[in-house]
Scaffold this active site. Structure first.
Site, short mmCIF file in Angstrom:
data_model
loop_
_atom_site.label_atom_id
_atom_site.label_comp_id
_atom_site.label_asym_id
_atom_site.label_seq_id
_atom_site.Cartn_x
_atom_site.Cartn_y
_atom_site.Cartn_z
N ASP A 199 22.89 68.91 97.90
CA ASP A 199 24.39 68.74 97.61
C ASP A 199 24.60 69.82 96.45
O ASP A 199 25.82 70.23 96.51
CB ASP A 199 24.34 67.31 96.95
CG ASP A 199 24.63 66.35 97.98
OD1 ASP A 199 24.94 66.50 99.22
OD2 ASP A 199 24.39 64.91 97.65
N GLY B 86 27.11 59.71 91.46
CA GLY B 86 25.79 60.70 91.89
C GLY B 86 26.30 62.16 92.42
O GLY B 86 25.50 63.13 92.05
N ALA B 87 27.39 62.18 93.10
CA ALA B 87 27.81 63.72 93.80
C ALA B 87 28.25 64.34 92.46
O ALA B 87 27.76 65.79 92.32
CB ALA B 87 29.00 63.51 94.64
N GLY C 126 35.39 62.15 88.17
CA GLY C 126 34.21 61.20 88.44
C GLY C 126 32.82 61.88 87.85
O GLY C 126 32.71 62.85 87.39
N SER D 129 28.40 58.07 109.61
CA SER D 129 28.09 59.43 109.26
C SER D 129 28.42 60.36 110.33
O SER D 129 28.05 60.17 111.17
CB SER D 129 26.65 59.60 108.80
OG SER D 129 26.19 60.95 108.57
N SER E 239 26.52 63.39 110.32
CA SER E 239 25.00 64.11 110.50
C SER E 239 24.78 64.00 111.81
O SER E 239 23.99 64.97 112.35
CB SER E 239 24.19 63.38 109.42
OG SER E 239 24.71 63.60 108.06
N LYS F 70 19.92 57.44 97.20
CA LYS F 70 19.60 58.85 96.55
C LYS F 70 18.84 58.62 95.47
O LYS F 70 17.88 59.52 95.14
CB LYS F 70 21.15 59.57 96.41
CG LYS F 70 21.68 60.06 97.45
CD LYS F 70 22.96 60.96 97.33
CE LYS F 70 23.61 61.54 98.57
NZ LYS F 70 24.81 62.35 98.40
N LYS G 97 30.14 56.57 81.42
CA LYS G 97 29.59 57.33 82.34
C LYS G 97 29.91 58.64 82.14
O LYS G 97 28.63 59.56 82.59
CB LYS G 97 29.80 56.60 83.81
CG LYS G 97 29.06 55.23 84.24
CD LYS G 97 29.44 55.36 85.72
CE LYS G 97 29.23 53.78 86.15
NZ LYS G 97 29.79 53.46 87.59
N TYR H 233 35.44 64.26 102.40
CA TYR H 233 35.40 65.01 103.89
C TYR H 233 36.05 64.27 104.90
O TYR H 233 36.48 64.71 106.06
CB TYR H 233 34.32 65.67 104.46
CG TYR H 233 33.23 64.51 104.48
CD1 TYR H 233 32.22 64.38 103.48
CD2 TYR H 233 32.75 63.80 105.86
CE1 TYR H 233 31.21 63.32 103.57
CE2 TYR H 233 31.97 62.85 105.92
CZ TYR H 233 31.07 62.67 104.82
OH TYR H 233 29.93 61.92 104.90
N GLY I 23 36.23 69.13 101.55
CA GLY I 23 34.74 68.46 101.47
C GLY I 23 34.01 68.76 102.69
O GLY I 23 32.76 68.59 102.56
P1 NAP Z 1 29.22 57.11 93.38
O1 NAP Z 1 28.08 57.55 92.62
O2 NAP Z 1 29.54 55.70 93.80
O3 NAP Z 1 30.46 57.58 92.12
C1 NAP Z 1 31.73 57.29 92.53
C2 NAP Z 1 32.72 57.82 91.45
O4 NAP Z 1 34.15 57.55 91.95
C3 NAP Z 1 32.62 57.18 90.22
O5 NAP Z 1 32.80 58.41 89.29
C4 NAP Z 1 33.67 56.26 89.96
O6 NAP Z 1 34.30 56.04 88.83
C5 NAP Z 1 34.78 57.04 90.82
N1 NAP Z 1 35.65 55.92 91.08
C6 NAP Z 1 35.43 54.94 92.33
N2 NAP Z 1 36.53 54.35 92.23
C7 NAP Z 1 37.54 54.75 91.66
C8 NAP Z 1 38.97 54.14 91.21
N3 NAP Z 1 39.62 53.45 91.97
N4 NAP Z 1 39.62 55.07 90.21
C9 NAP Z 1 38.88 56.12 89.79
N5 NAP Z 1 37.67 56.26 89.79
C10 NAP Z 1 37.06 55.74 90.69
O7 NAP Z 1 29.48 57.87 94.64
P2 NAP Z 1 28.99 59.64 94.94
O8 NAP Z 1 27.71 59.42 95.46
O9 NAP Z 1 29.26 60.41 93.72
O10 NAP Z 1 30.15 60.04 95.90
C11 NAP Z 1 31.56 60.13 95.71
C12 NAP Z 1 32.13 60.48 96.84
O11 NAP Z 1 31.67 61.67 97.19
C13 NAP Z 1 32.02 59.67 98.21
O12 NAP Z 1 33.22 59.51 98.76
C14 NAP Z 1 31.03 60.63 99.25
O13 NAP Z 1 31.31 60.38 100.57
C15 NAP Z 1 31.59 61.84 98.84
N6 NAP Z 1 30.39 63.01 98.93
C16 NAP Z 1 30.82 63.98 99.70
C17 NAP Z 1 29.91 65.17 100.04
C18 NAP Z 1 30.15 66.15 100.94
O14 NAP Z 1 29.08 66.80 101.21
N7 NAP Z 1 31.58 66.45 100.93
C19 NAP Z 1 28.42 64.78 99.29
C20 NAP Z 1 28.12 63.66 98.53
C21 NAP Z 1 29.31 62.92 98.20
P3 NAP Z 1 33.42 54.76 87.73
O15 NAP Z 1 32.22 55.44 86.97
O16 NAP Z 1 34.42 54.46 86.79
O17 NAP Z 1 32.95 53.80 88.53
#
Ligand code: NAP
Length: 264
Positions: free
Chosen positions: A102, A128-129, A125, A15, A17, A66, A153, A212, A233
């Site tokens: 977020d 959670g984000a 996607g 992180s 942070s 989260k 989903k 990011y 990001g």
């Molecule tokens: P999450 O809840 O685990 O969701 C992951 C998503 O990615 C799901 O939609 C998943 O699809 C998809 N995915 C994973 N591998 C894949 C692949 N090989 N091909 C296609 N789709 C795929 O994670 P999250 O919390 O939403 O976070 C997602 C990303 O956002 C992370 O990398 C995190 O670091 C980043 N993020 C950035 C910020 C920021 O401030 N910039 C804030 C929050 C999160 P399925 O449903 O099919 O599994």
């Protein structure tokens, strides 16, 4: 006594942070330290008891906690409750309050470049984000379509916020104003869609990738190559961290110092 803050995650060691928050504390001469709390799931309950009793004044919450953290909190603000996820905890004299920064961080980052209201926005996607972002977009009266690898989903998220949904390969058939990439793909220099898409994408399309690290994902590189406007990001990460700092300290976050650190 020095106030303790930290990131609660598992794993937590990658992180950014601590760098941002410790610099902000130092800049504003606040006697506080931001640490890593890398807590395995089996130890979460005991850790949250520790938070109430020790001078741990606030936490950033990341994967995988989260959603599961909600049951340990005394109060949850309306945004975090509607999303069903918390990324920020404030400990006020043993009362634990949950927030989600977020949503506003994502919307503000986009609105630096383009208005959101009334636009057709495709979100790639459904994790959670994406949920935090879709919530914010629908509050702004955007028309949202969610495309995800796992259809069920996408459908579940779309039904919660009255959006359209589909498969990732349906992107080419949609006329989007804004494309938001929220999948993990991109962290490893891959692209979740066929980069040929950008060759026929509308010229006004704005592309936002919430990954990011790296800041310039393959998706961002392809969009820039095609002459499109982009949002990276790190803008969202910066803003969610600033909001956390303000919730904890009730002081305005030092934007310029935190922004400069994000560029290193
Ligand atoms: P999450 O809840 O685990 O969701 C992951 C998503 O990615 C799901 O939609 C998943 O699809 C998809 N995915 C994973 N591998 C894949 C692949 N090989 N091909 C296609 N789709 C795929 O994670 P999250 O919390 O939403 O976070 C997602 C990303 O956002 C992370 O990398 C995190 O670091 C980043 N993020 C950035 C910020 C920021 O401030 N910039 C804030 C929050 C999160 P399925 O449903 O099919 O599994």
């Amino acid at each position: 006594m020095t106030d303790i803050y930290g990131i609660l995650a598992y794993p937590a060691s990658h992180s950014l942070s601590p760098l941002l928050q410790n610099a902000a504390f130092e800049m504003l001469d606040i006697d506080a330290k931001y640490d890593f709390f890398e807590i395995p799931p089996a130890e979460l309950s005991a850790f949250m008891q520790r938070v109430r009793n020790e001078p741990i004044r606030g936490l950033s919450v990341s994967l995988p906690y989260k959603e599961s953290i909600l049951k340990y909190l005394d109060e949850v603000d309306s945004t975090a409750r509607d999303i069903g996820a918390v990324n920020t905890i404030l400990n006020e004299n043993g009362i634990l309050k949950g927030y989600n920064t977020d949503t506003d961080a994502a919307i503000e980052s986009l609105e630096e470049i383009t208005p959101v209201s009334g636009k057709h926005i495709v979100v790639l996607g459904a994790g959670g984000a994406a949920r935090a972002i879709v919530y914010g977009l629908t509050k702004k009266h955007a028309k949202v379509t969610i495309l995800n690898r796992t259809q069920e989903k996408a459908q579940k998220l779309a039904e919660a916020f009255f959006c359209d949904f589909g498969r990732l390969d349906q992107l080419k058939n949609l006329k989007a104003d804004i494309l938001i990439q929220t999948t993990n793909v991109g962290m490893n220099f891959d692209c979740v869609i066929d980069s040929f898409y950008f060759k026929q994408a509308p010229r006004h399309l704005v592309v936002f990738d919430i990954i990011y690290a790296p800041r310039e994902t393959k998706l961002i590189q392809e969009a820039v190559k095609a002459g499109l406007k982009v949002v990276t990001g790190d803008r969202m990460f910066l803003r969610q961290a600033m909001r956390q700092f303000e919730i904890w300290t009730k002081q305005k976050a030092p934007f310029h110092i935190m922004e400069r650190l994000m560029r290193i």
